[in-house]
Design an enzyme around this catalytic site. Structure first.
Site, mmCIF file in Angstrom:
data_model
loop_
_atom_site.group_PDB
_atom_site.id
_atom_site.type_symbol
_atom_site.label_atom_id
_atom_site.label_comp_id
_atom_site.label_asym_id
_atom_site.label_seq_id
_atom_site.Cartn_x
_atom_site.Cartn_y
_atom_site.Cartn_z
ATOM 1 N N ASP A 45 0.905 -1.133 0.094
ATOM 2 C CA ASP A 45 -0.003 0.057 0.041
ATOM 3 C C ASP A 45 0.916 1.179 0.025
ATOM 4 O O ASP A 45 0.648 2.089 -0.471
ATOM 5 C CB ASP A 45 -1.023 0.035 1.160
ATOM 6 C CG ASP A 45 -1.912 -1.216 1.134
ATOM 7 O OD1 ASP A 45 -2.368 -1.286 -0.224
ATOM 8 O OD2 ASP A 45 -2.460 -1.661 2.240
ATOM 9 N N ASN A 126 -4.250 8.926 1.733
ATOM 10 C CA ASN A 126 -4.546 8.331 3.161
ATOM 11 C C ASN A 126 -5.002 9.346 4.255
ATOM 12 O O ASN A 126 -6.063 9.111 4.743
ATOM 13 C CB ASN A 126 -3.159 7.680 3.557
ATOM 14 C CG ASN A 126 -3.401 6.113 3.497
ATOM 15 O OD1 ASN A 126 -4.195 5.483 2.877
ATOM 16 N ND2 ASN A 126 -2.153 5.473 3.687
ATOM 17 N N GLU A 127 -4.070 10.219 4.452
ATOM 18 C CA GLU A 127 -4.361 11.175 5.635
ATOM 19 C C GLU A 127 -3.428 12.279 5.691
ATOM 20 O O GLU A 127 -2.381 12.213 5.178
ATOM 21 C CB GLU A 127 -4.413 10.457 6.895
ATOM 22 C CG GLU A 127 -3.185 10.030 7.479
ATOM 23 C CD GLU A 127 -2.264 9.053 7.036
ATOM 24 O OE1 GLU A 127 -1.344 9.225 6.318
ATOM 25 O OE2 GLU A 127 -2.733 7.640 7.266
HETATM 26 P P1 NAP Z 1 5.436 2.429 6.464
HETATM 27 O O1 NAP Z 1 5.713 3.354 8.039
HETATM 28 O O2 NAP Z 1 6.642 1.886 5.918
HETATM 29 O O3 NAP Z 1 4.062 1.649 6.494
HETATM 30 C C1 NAP Z 1 3.020 1.815 7.077
HETATM 31 C C2 NAP Z 1 2.151 0.691 7.025
HETATM 32 O O4 NAP Z 1 0.904 0.963 6.886
HETATM 33 C C3 NAP Z 1 2.342 -0.545 5.951
HETATM 34 O O5 NAP Z 1 2.146 -1.662 6.400
HETATM 35 C C4 NAP Z 1 1.506 -0.073 4.816
HETATM 36 O O6 NAP Z 1 1.385 -1.298 4.089
HETATM 37 C C5 NAP Z 1 0.265 0.351 5.767
HETATM 38 N N1 NAP Z 1 -0.694 1.100 4.864
HETATM 39 C C6 NAP Z 1 -0.373 2.055 4.036
HETATM 40 N N2 NAP Z 1 -1.559 2.614 3.378
HETATM 41 C C7 NAP Z 1 -2.498 1.849 4.163
HETATM 42 C C8 NAP Z 1 -4.008 1.900 4.069
HETATM 43 N N3 NAP Z 1 -4.725 2.563 3.303
HETATM 44 N N4 NAP Z 1 -4.592 0.654 4.920
HETATM 45 C C9 NAP Z 1 -3.764 -0.069 5.620
HETATM 46 N N5 NAP Z 1 -2.673 -0.101 5.799
HETATM 47 C C10 NAP Z 1 -2.034 0.918 5.076
HETATM 48 O O7 NAP Z 1 5.105 3.593 5.790
HETATM 49 P P2 NAP Z 1 4.619 4.214 4.086
HETATM 50 O O8 NAP Z 1 4.546 2.572 3.595
HETATM 51 O O9 NAP Z 1 5.564 5.135 3.570
HETATM 52 O O10 NAP Z 1 3.051 4.614 4.443
HETATM 53 C C11 NAP Z 1 2.673 5.811 4.893
HETATM 54 C C12 NAP Z 1 1.495 5.209 5.516
HETATM 55 O O11 NAP Z 1 1.861 4.584 6.760
HETATM 56 C C13 NAP Z 1 0.824 6.577 6.177
HETATM 57 O O12 NAP Z 1 -0.115 7.279 5.136
HETATM 58 C C14 NAP Z 1 0.076 5.951 7.599
HETATM 59 O O13 NAP Z 1 -1.424 5.810 7.362
HETATM 60 C C15 NAP Z 1 0.669 4.799 7.762
HETATM 61 N N6 NAP Z 1 1.168 4.664 8.898
HETATM 62 C C16 NAP Z 1 0.734 4.204 9.933
HETATM 63 C C17 NAP Z 1 1.068 4.082 11.334
HETATM 64 C C18 NAP Z 1 0.550 3.362 12.297
HETATM 65 O O14 NAP Z 1 -0.340 2.849 12.075
HETATM 66 N N7 NAP Z 1 0.886 3.582 13.629
HETATM 67 C C19 NAP Z 1 2.488 5.017 11.718
HETATM 68 C C20 NAP Z 1 2.851 5.611 10.510
HETATM 69 C C21 NAP Z 1 2.486 5.674 9.300
HETATM 70 P P3 NAP Z 1 2.356 -1.898 3.096
HETATM 71 O O15 NAP Z 1 3.207 -2.809 3.832
HETATM 72 O O16 NAP Z 1 1.442 -2.784 2.399
HETATM 73 O O17 NAP Z 1 2.780 -0.906 2.231
#
Ligand code: NAP
Length: 267
Positions: A45, A126-127
């Protein structure tokens, strides 16, 4: 068909990317980095977020397809061993269960950032998150130009429906079906006392509403828009609303959102 492939860069994603190019050439597809009709994201994603921002200026003219090389994703719904089938469906040589390809359109958030040094417009898939660099932040939240609450805490997250399964879920926000044109405002660890009182639960704003977040102290902030980090130390306010434009995904076969939620989180 004009196409472009963006991969995560790991060995498997690169190999699949090469496989895609080879099969696509055999079908007469044209590789086009400038004006593709279809962009294939191979990775996760996170890779789709990169693909989206790479083509941010051409979103209305592009349809995206996601292939995952790790766990099943929300934007990446094709498996690594399905590239030949995907190419067949893309070329029209085969149709899955006699179904025609469908375009699924997901809402985005339009973000206006007002700083003392200028104004910027951004779009999130996403956000948007607003967090403090030096500790808690203080912000006034207005909804439709009326004071709603005074926020003090770690931060604020404003997500799209398809982003509701990402960061928003980790902070207790609701999962929202992407057919609902709304944005979700969720708190990140709010402090509640007599001066600062917040709702405490996340809320959904419909398409015709907007919210403004005013910085209410001198503070260094970190804004994140999807995977992008933007440090800001002179923020005046941020306005968010559901964007007019949407992102398009080509669906060559059905894969309902709630099935993806079940697969991803419940197994
Ligand atoms: P990352 O920190 O390397 O990955 C964050 C995780 O979020 C990965 O497992 C990614 O899936 C998953 N993800 C991304 N979009 C998603 C969605 N729409 N629904 C469900 N899971 C999703 O960061 P990145 O790959 O650059 O992605 C940035 C995104 O990470 C941000 O938009 C934010 O939503 C998310 N994030 C989440 C957290 C948390 O949950 N605490 C913290 C920081 C960022 P894949 O492994 O398939 O790429």
């Amino acid at each position: 068909m004009r196409y472009y492939v963006l991969d995560r860069g790991d060995q498997l994603s690169v190999e699949l990317s090469e496989q895609f190019h080879k099969l696509a050439a055999g079908r007469g597809f044209q590789l086009d980095a400038e004006s593709p009709e279809i962009v294939i994201s191979i990775g996760g994603d996170g890779t789709m977020l990169h693909a989206f921002h790479t083509f941010i200026d051409r979103i209305p003219n592009i349809a995206f397809v996601g292939v995952h090389t790790g766990h099943l994703g929300f934007y990446a719904d094709w498996k690594a061993d399905e590239i030949p089938e995907l190419i067949e469906l893309m070329s029209g040589a085969k149709s899955a269960d006699q179904l025609k390809p469908r375009i699924a359109k997901y809402p985005l958030i339009e973000i206006e950032i007002y700083k003392k040094s200028g104004q910027t417009t951004c779009i999130a898939l996403n956000e948007l998150t607003i967090k403090g660099v030096d500790g808690t932040i203080v912000a006034q939240i207005d909804i439709n130009d009326e004071l709603f609450e005074m926020f003090r805490g770690d931060g604020i997250c404003i997500s799209t429906p398809s982003g509701s399964t990402a960061y928003n879920k980790s902070i207790g926000g609701a999962l929202v079906h992407p057919s609902i044109e709304a944005l979700q405002l969720a708190e990140i660890a709010s402090i509640n006392n007599r001066v600062f009182r917040t709702l405490g639960s996340s809320l959904l704003l419909p398409k015709h509403h907007h919210c403004d977040i005013y910085s209410r102290k001198e503070q260094r902030l970190l804004l994140t828009i999807d995977h992008l980090n933007i440090p800001v130390d002179d923020l005046i306010s941020i306005q968010c609303k559901v964007a007019e434009q949407k992102i398009s995904f080509v669906r060559y076969r059905p894969y309902p959102f709630w099935n993806r939620v079940r697969e991803a989180f419940l197994g």
